[in-house]
Design an enzyme around this catalytic site. Structure first.
Site, PDB file in Angstrom:
ATOM      1  N   ASP A 129       7.572   5.338 -50.572  1.00 24.85           N
ATOM      2  CA  ASP A 129       6.175   5.257 -50.145  1.00 24.85           C
ATOM      3  C   ASP A 129       6.038   4.062 -49.213  1.00 24.85           C
ATOM      4  O   ASP A 129       6.762   3.065 -49.354  1.00 24.85           O
ATOM      5  CB  ASP A 129       5.245   5.073 -51.346  1.00 24.85           C
ATOM      6  CG  ASP A 129       5.136   6.328 -52.202  1.00 24.85           C
ATOM      7  OD1 ASP A 129       5.194   7.441 -51.648  1.00 24.85           O
ATOM      8  OD2 ASP A 129       4.992   6.189 -53.431  1.00 24.85           O
ATOM      9  N   ASP A 148       2.974  13.211 -49.159  1.00 24.25           N
ATOM     10  CA  ASP A 148       1.753  13.167 -49.969  1.00 24.25           C
ATOM     11  C   ASP A 148       0.530  13.574 -49.139  1.00 24.25           C
ATOM     12  O   ASP A 148      -0.369  14.261 -49.629  1.00 24.25           O
ATOM     13  CB  ASP A 148       1.544  11.767 -50.542  1.00 24.25           C
ATOM     14  CG  ASP A 148       2.680  11.329 -51.451  1.00 24.25           C
ATOM     15  OD1 ASP A 148       3.337  12.197 -52.062  1.00 24.25           O
ATOM     16  OD2 ASP A 148       2.917  10.108 -51.535  1.00 24.25           O
TER      17      ASP A 148
END
Length: 176
Positions: A129, A148
């Protein structure tokens, strides 16, 4: 303009052609994760805007680091979910009707996002991330990645398509 009878129930021509979008999501996702891993120092934010940083983080859990603190079984659990969801959504995609192009794009976005994160889980044991939004220095939204974003946009597309389908059904009932 009158519609052709049965046009709403006609199957989509080659619905799996939408998987090109899933492939594009996977390529962009993995490329940006590679760049973030190469250029960013772990957990050291690079300020882009007052409310947005690039911050390299590793997430062994799911959304919002759900189950991240466990001893590794969750890696295979989430990998199984990603594979199952991708297969199930591909089967759903095969049954789409000609007018369900938004739904086809939404399903492809989710498949691409799921497979992008699946790659990370299988290869690294965690998801990379790097997108971090915050309010001041106190309130941080959990970091995320392009996979995401694709999953979120795909879910929004499914919701919008279901709303449009409901509006279409009400309009057809009113016109009968």
């Amino acid at each position: 303009m009158p519609k052709t009878p049965g046009a709403e129930s006609r199957p989509m021509h080659k619905p799996l052609r939408w998987l090109w979008l899933a492939l594009a999501v996977i390529v962009l996702d993995l490329a940006t994760k590679y760049a973030a891993s190469a250029w960013l120092e772990y957990a050291r934010p690079v300020v882009v805007l007052p409310f947005f940083d690039l911050t390299l983080l590793h997430n062994t859990g799911a959304a919002f680091s759900f189950l991240a603190g466990h001893d590794g079984w969750q890696r295979w659990f989430f990998a199984t979910i990603a594979v199952g969801a991708s297969v199930g959504l591909s089967l759903w995609m095969r049954r789409l009707k000609a007018h369900e192009t938004l739904l086809a794009a939404a399903l492809a976005l989710i498949i691409g996002g799921a497979l992008g994160n699946l790659y990370d889980r299988l290869v690294h044991g965690y998801v990379v991330d790097f997108l971090s939004f915050h309010w001041g220095q106190r309130y941080y939204f959990p970091a995320f990645n392009l996979a995401d974003v694709a999953i979120t946009l795909g879910a929004a597309g499914i919701i919008l398509e279901s709303l449009r389908d409901g509006w279409r059904q009400r309009r057809n009932k009113a016109g009968s």
